[in-house]
Scaffold this active site. Structure first.
Site, PDB file in Angstrom:
ATOM      1  CD  GLU A  14      -6.772  -5.877   0.993  1.00 10.57           C
ATOM      2  OE1 GLU A  14      -5.531  -5.849   1.175  1.00 10.57           O
ATOM      3  OE2 GLU A  14      -7.340  -5.179   0.127  1.00 10.57           O
TER       4      GLU A  14
ATOM      5  CE1 TYR B 287      -4.363  -1.139  -0.255  1.00 13.04           C
ATOM      6  CE2 TYR B 287      -3.336  -3.018   0.832  1.00 13.04           C
ATOM      7  CZ  TYR B 287      -4.389  -2.470   0.119  1.00 13.04           C
ATOM      8  OH  TYR B 287      -5.459  -3.260  -0.244  1.00 13.04           O
TER       9      TYR B 287
END
Length: 391
Positions: A137, A95
């Site tokens: 997630e 990310y």
């Protein structure tokens, strides 16, 4: 939390994203893969080449901007994307890299400095959205029955039509397969001879849960889009081993008393067939209408299997051939219309759509015109996540 000034700044970028969003996201992926080519082992190369992935990301940015003061509205889409991320192996450490390159793409394509209020506002927004993805997630990884990709052996290979072949998988280590929810998919990791990077593709599980195998039914696509499907059709045989991720996805059947309506186009029948089998097993009295739209008889996959399941008066199976070779084949001919749908649909029900994008958009619009509430319609794209309701 974002400041009110940041929220206003993000909202002010909505027209810019409408006009230049795809330009930004296309540049983002290009520069990201130039500097981190190893990420091509995760991302679908074809979706990059066709522009489908940049378009989907641009749409996600646009939706984030539109809903910036109520980001909870995009949580359903976040969960859909998070399932795919878990399925292919996107991790927390990815990310920051994505955020860095996305902001750089905005700077370069919108001609902004690093300290421009727009970049600062989008940087803060990205941190919030990324944190949501990471947390969602993380839970999905913890709940998955196995981590990463597990070696699965092809136990059986069955030709279903001129285009579709089914593959039956069992664990190479002989372990028992965990269950899944009807409508879910798995990812297969293909190491194709001559290809520099691995290719990952999602395929719906086309059989009922509880079987001693996982079955996927794969349509052979034209190259280059069909590089993995052609590999599976032409090179993978019984006994071969393919890495596979655990089942994922939230396009799943709910067990209610409402009639069940399944509406498939082409190979979109695969998750719906699993739903069909599951519903007959656990709710044997539930009314079911299964409408299949198919080009012609030669590409009609699983026809006999579905016909064998149709043994009760409360189950309707309707086949519509767009261009049949035999004029007597099927129940309907030509494209499905609002009028033909209305003749078979129950007064109320839960609707599940799956098939090519154009088919689903047409069916969604037809159902809306027939007065079916959007909340009663579920669907899944075979590709980057989008929506039918707002696009």
């Amino acid at each position: 939390m974002l400041t009110q000034d940041q929220i206003s700044t993000i909202k002010a970028t909505i027209p810019v994203l409408e006009e230049h969003g795809v330009t930004v996201t296309t540049h983002f992926y290009k520069t990201l893969f130039e500097d981190y080519p190893q990420l091509l082992n995760l991302f679908n190369h074809v979706n990059q080449d066709t522009g489908a992935q940049p378009k989907a990301l641009a749409y996600s940015l646009y939706q984030a901007a539109v809903h910036i003061d109520r980001l909870e509205a995009i949580l359903p889409v976040v969960h859909q994307i998070a399932h795919k991320h878990r399925s292919i192996g996107v991790k927390e450490e990815h990310y920051p890299i994505v955020g860095e390159y996305l902001l750089k793409a905005m700077q370069e394509k919108l001609d902004l400095s690093a300290d421009d209020p727009i970049i600062e506002a989008w940087g803060a927004t990205y941190e919030i959205v990324a944190d949501v993805f990471i947390q969602v997630e993380k839970e999905m990884y913890e709940e998955a029955p196995w981590e990463g990709f597990k070696n699965m052996r092809v136990d059986k290979k069955v030709r279903e039509s001129d285009e579709i072949t089914s593959f039956y998988f069992v664990p190479e280590d002989g372990s028992k397969l965990p269950g899944f929810k009807s409508g879910q998919y798995i990812s297969v990791e293909a190491s194709i001879p001559g290809e520099k990077y691995k290719h990952i593709r999602q395929y719906s599980l086309s059989d009922a849960p509880g079987m001693p195998h996982y079955r996927i039914s794969v349509k052979r696509e034209e190259s280059p889009q069909g590089i993995v499907s052609n590999y599976l059709h032409n090179q993978v045989e019984v006994g071969d081993v393919i890495p596979m991720s655990a089942p994922a996805g939230d396009f799943t059947i709910t067990e209610t008393d409402k009639p069940l309506v399944l509406l498939s186009g082409g190979v979109g029948l695969t998750p719906l067939l699993s739903m069909y089998k599951r519903a007959r097993e656990v709710q044997p009295d539930r009314p079911i209408t299964f409408i299949q739209a198919v080009r012609n008889e030669n590409v009609h996959g699983m026809k006999e299997e579905i016909q064998q399941l149709q043994q009760d008066d409360h189950i309707k199976h309707i086949v519509s051939y767009e261009k049949p070779e035999d004029i007597n084949a099927g129940d309907l001919h030509g494209l499905l219309t609002k009028e033909t749908l209305a003749a078979f649909l129950p007064d109320e029900g839960e609707y599940y759509l799956c098939g090519p994008e154009a088919f689903m958009r047409a069916m969604y619009n037809e159902l809306q015109e027939l007065g079916i509430p959007a909340d009663n319609i579920s669907y899944e794209f075979f590709g980057p996540t989008m929506t039918l309701a707002e696009s």
